[in-house]
Design an enzyme around this catalytic site. Sequence first.
Site, PDB file in Angstrom:
ATOM      1  N   SER A  15       0.685  -1.259   0.040  1.00 14.90           N
ATOM      2  CA  SER A  15       0.046  -0.179   0.092  1.00 14.90           C
ATOM      3  C   SER A  15       0.639   1.190   0.057  1.00 14.90           C
ATOM      4  O   SER A  15       1.929   1.159   0.657  1.00 14.90           O
ATOM      5  CB  SER A  15      -0.844   0.043   1.328  1.00 14.90           C
ATOM      6  OG  SER A  15      -1.459   1.397   1.471  1.00 14.90           O
ATOM      7  N   TYR A  49      -2.847  -1.366  10.480  1.00 13.39           N
ATOM      8  CA  TYR A  49      -2.700  -1.426   8.920  1.00 13.39           C
ATOM      9  C   TYR A  49      -1.281  -0.979   8.320  1.00 13.39           C
ATOM     10  O   TYR A  49      -0.603  -1.516   7.612  1.00 13.39           O
ATOM     11  CB  TYR A  49      -3.553  -0.670   8.319  1.00 13.39           C
ATOM     12  CG  TYR A  49      -3.910  -1.063   6.758  1.00 13.39           C
ATOM     13  CD1 TYR A  49      -4.549  -2.074   6.253  1.00 13.39           C
ATOM     14  CD2 TYR A  49      -3.422  -0.079   5.950  1.00 13.39           C
ATOM     15  CE1 TYR A  49      -4.558  -2.198   4.799  1.00 13.39           C
ATOM     16  CE2 TYR A  49      -3.494  -0.293   4.522  1.00 13.39           C
ATOM     17  CZ  TYR A  49      -4.127  -1.035   4.037  1.00 13.39           C
ATOM     18  OH  TYR A  49      -4.325  -1.389   2.524  1.00 13.39           O
TER      19      TYR A  49
HETATM   20  P1  NAD Z   1     -11.314  -6.209  -0.571  1.00 11.61           P
HETATM   21  O1  NAD Z   1     -11.863  -6.103   0.801  1.00 11.61           O
HETATM   22  O2  NAD Z   1     -12.076  -6.300  -1.809  1.00 11.61           O
HETATM   23  O3  NAD Z   1     -10.321  -7.418  -0.792  1.00 11.61           O
HETATM   24  C1  NAD Z   1      -9.679  -8.249   0.386  1.00 11.61           C
HETATM   25  C2  NAD Z   1      -9.880  -9.380   0.028  1.00 11.61           C
HETATM   26  O4  NAD Z   1      -9.278 -10.327   1.081  1.00 11.61           O
HETATM   27  C3  NAD Z   1     -11.478  -9.928   0.306  1.00 11.61           C
HETATM   28  O5  NAD Z   1     -11.604 -10.769  -0.704  1.00 11.61           O
HETATM   29  C4  NAD Z   1     -11.163 -10.878   1.552  1.00 11.61           C
HETATM   30  O6  NAD Z   1     -12.392 -11.530   1.603  1.00 11.61           O
HETATM   31  C5  NAD Z   1      -9.689 -11.421   1.602  1.00 11.61           C
HETATM   32  N1  NAD Z   1      -9.413 -11.881   2.920  1.00 11.61           N
HETATM   33  C6  NAD Z   1      -9.686 -11.061   4.178  1.00 11.61           C
HETATM   34  N2  NAD Z   1      -9.034 -12.138   5.100  1.00 11.61           N
HETATM   35  C7  NAD Z   1      -8.720 -13.181   4.660  1.00 11.61           C
HETATM   36  C8  NAD Z   1      -7.913 -14.171   5.250  1.00 11.61           C
HETATM   37  N3  NAD Z   1      -7.863 -14.286   6.301  1.00 11.61           N
HETATM   38  N4  NAD Z   1      -7.607 -15.257   4.190  1.00 11.61           N
HETATM   39  C9  NAD Z   1      -7.923 -15.002   2.712  1.00 11.61           C
HETATM   40  N5  NAD Z   1      -8.584 -14.005   2.231  1.00 11.61           N
HETATM   41  C10 NAD Z   1      -8.884 -12.915   3.087  1.00 11.61           C
HETATM   42  O7  NAD Z   1     -10.301  -4.887  -0.673  1.00 11.61           O
HETATM   43  P2  NAD Z   1      -9.261  -4.664  -1.855  1.00 11.61           P
HETATM   44  O8  NAD Z   1      -8.885  -2.999  -1.962  1.00 11.61           O
HETATM   45  O9  NAD Z   1      -9.315  -5.181  -3.003  1.00 11.61           O
HETATM   46  O10 NAD Z   1      -7.722  -5.289  -1.069  1.00 11.61           O
HETATM   47  C11 NAD Z   1      -6.942  -6.009  -1.578  1.00 11.61           C
HETATM   48  C12 NAD Z   1      -5.550  -5.593  -1.109  1.00 11.61           C
HETATM   49  O11 NAD Z   1      -5.010  -4.289  -1.477  1.00 11.61           O
HETATM   50  C13 NAD Z   1      -5.349  -5.328   0.589  1.00 11.61           C
HETATM   51  O12 NAD Z   1      -4.204  -6.180   0.843  1.00 11.61           O
HETATM   52  C14 NAD Z   1      -5.339  -4.063   0.621  1.00 11.61           C
HETATM   53  O13 NAD Z   1      -4.475  -3.798   1.652  1.00 11.61           O
HETATM   54  C15 NAD Z   1      -4.641  -3.709  -0.586  1.00 11.61           C
HETATM   55  N6  NAD Z   1      -4.618  -2.173  -0.922  1.00 11.61           N
HETATM   56  C16 NAD Z   1      -5.948  -1.583  -1.089  1.00 11.61           C
HETATM   57  C17 NAD Z   1      -6.175  -0.277  -1.463  1.00 11.61           C
HETATM   58  C18 NAD Z   1      -7.491   0.298  -2.008  1.00 11.61           C
HETATM   59  O14 NAD Z   1      -7.606   1.379  -2.161  1.00 11.61           O
HETATM   60  N7  NAD Z   1      -8.386  -0.701  -2.381  1.00 11.61           N
HETATM   61  C19 NAD Z   1      -5.003   0.487  -1.299  1.00 11.61           C
HETATM   62  C20 NAD Z   1      -3.957  -0.134  -0.899  1.00 11.61           C
HETATM   63  C21 NAD Z   1      -3.755  -1.328  -0.837  1.00 11.61           C
END
Ligand code: NAD
Length: 268
Positions: free
Chosen positions: A153, A166
């Site tokens: 991130s 986080y």
């Molecule tokens: P999201 O909530 O759609 O995706 C996260 C996924 O992780 C979900 O499908 C959830 O079910 C899964 N998950 C949670 N706990 C789990 C576990 N114990 N085992 C297996 N799967 C698990 O959100 P996203 O934005 O798609 O996030 C994906 C990644 O991107 C994350 O690591 C998040 O920190 C990172 N991220 C997202 C953003 C953003 O702006 N969306 C920015 C920076 C980083």
Amino acid sequence: MSEKKLKGQIALVTGASSGIGKAIAIALGEAGAAVVVNYYSGAEAADEVVNTIRQNGSDAIAIKADVSKEEEVFSMFGEIIQQYGTLDILVNNAGLQQDAAFHDMTLQQWQKVIDVNLTGQFLCAREAIREFLRRGLQPERSKACGKIICISSVHELIPWAGHVNYAASKGAIKMLMQSLAQEYGPKQIRVNSICPGAIRTPINREAWETREAYQSLMSLIPYNRIGEPDDVGKLAVFLASDDSDYITGTSIFIDGGMAVYESFADGG
Ligand code: NAD
């Protein structure tokens, strides 16, 4: 039709039933990889991703596993090896937030975020590297023996008040990724991070859902738009393919410029 740069390769994307993981799984499938769609809850959403990948012409299966549980990660990798024989690409994407002011943060909130975001990446990377080492380099598959992409991130760089658990987990991923790149570079294993800024997914819905929230978000983004999951999917394909064969140990920011500190645009 796009070039099948990942043809013949097997990819695992964790947390791939929604958001960024879903987009990455579909993009890797479009590039020709067979994709393992890991999910934690919601089998139907995972099956939809599998169906999309199959309709686009690649193989895919869904496997339920909590990435923070060692036994579940062991059994997921066992299933992958049984089904496909090996693994070429791991995308450590699963992650979550449990936000609280630091003085109110419970040990449970701290631990949950560290367990999923950091220990989950450790457990999956360890199994992937064990498999890469067992298989060895096969130049007909890829120039690299294996590729790991850590979804980090902008908060591996930008501190985040109210989200200390986080930010700490993502800061730690930077060192996990770089130390792995250093340790396994000599074995032709490449390890890199993708650092998204604000991407339109369920995790940060409140930051883009309303017009006011979106406008306020734009004050942080020089490029003046939110990122879409597909933006990240394309970068993941690049990092998984031989096009990026000389890239390892690097964090690539995909954030519309968020990490250049928009608030200093007028001189600070
Ligand atoms: P999201 O909530 O759609 O995706 C996260 C996924 O992780 C979900 O499908 C959830 O079910 C899964 N998950 C949670 N706990 C789990 C576990 N114990 N085992 C297996 N799967 C698990 O959100 P996203 O934005 O798609 O996030 C994906 C990644 O991107 C994350 O690591 C998040 O920190 C990172 N991220 C997202 C953003 C953003 O702006 N969306 C920015 C920076 C980083």
